[in-house]
Design an enzyme around this catalytic site. Structure first.
Site: not given
Ligand code: CO
Length: 147
Positions: A8, A87, A136
């Site tokens: 994502h 992110h 991440e």
């Molecule tokens: Co995230």
């Protein structure tokens, strides 16, 4: 590090409710998940699916709104009042092995692995060590677990 799937893109927003309208009416998203609180991280999140060639296989947009008391996302929104890309999240097969690899490369890993918005362990790596991107790293959900 073995680069995995782009799970994502995290997008900070002052209002998930307003962002849902944008993703539905402007971008044509047809599968927007129910928003939920992630109190351990001080945020409310909402996943927007992008289409894929199989079920639950598309990269998602993770909308992030700060809960009261949050400092990091709130600070981001003070610098970026409209919100914006916060992110990027890549999957790895095994979270602890990935963490050790980044540490061995001298990258600043932010904290111990913790359970993220998909219910699997995650950690973040400092943007100054990652070409300016907050990254991440997330352990892939096990087969059949879905999102
Ligand atoms: Co995230």
């Amino acid at each position: 590090m073995k680069l995995g799937r782009l799970n994502h893109i995290g997008v900070a927003t002052p209002s998930i409710a307003d962002s849902i309208v944008y993703w539905r009416d402007v971008m044509g998203a047809t599968h927007i998940h129910e928003p939920f609180d992630l109190p351990e991280q001080g945020v409310k999140v909402c996943f927007v699916d992008t289409p894929a060639d199989g079920p639950n296989n598309g990269t998602q947009i993770e909308l992030i709104e700060p809960l009261p008391g949050n400092t990091s996302i709130k600070g981001f929104l003070e610098k970026n009042p409209l919100g914006g890309q916060h992110h990027v999240c890549f999957e790895v097969p095994e979270i602890h092995a990935a963490r050790e690899e980044f540490i061995a490369l001298g990258k600043r890993v932010l904290g111990e692995p913790r359970i993220g918005a998909h219910g699997t362990p995650i950690f973040f790596v400092h943007p100054k060590d990652m070409q300016g991107m907050l990254v991440e790293i997330m352990e892939s959900p096990k087969e059949g677990a879905g999102h």
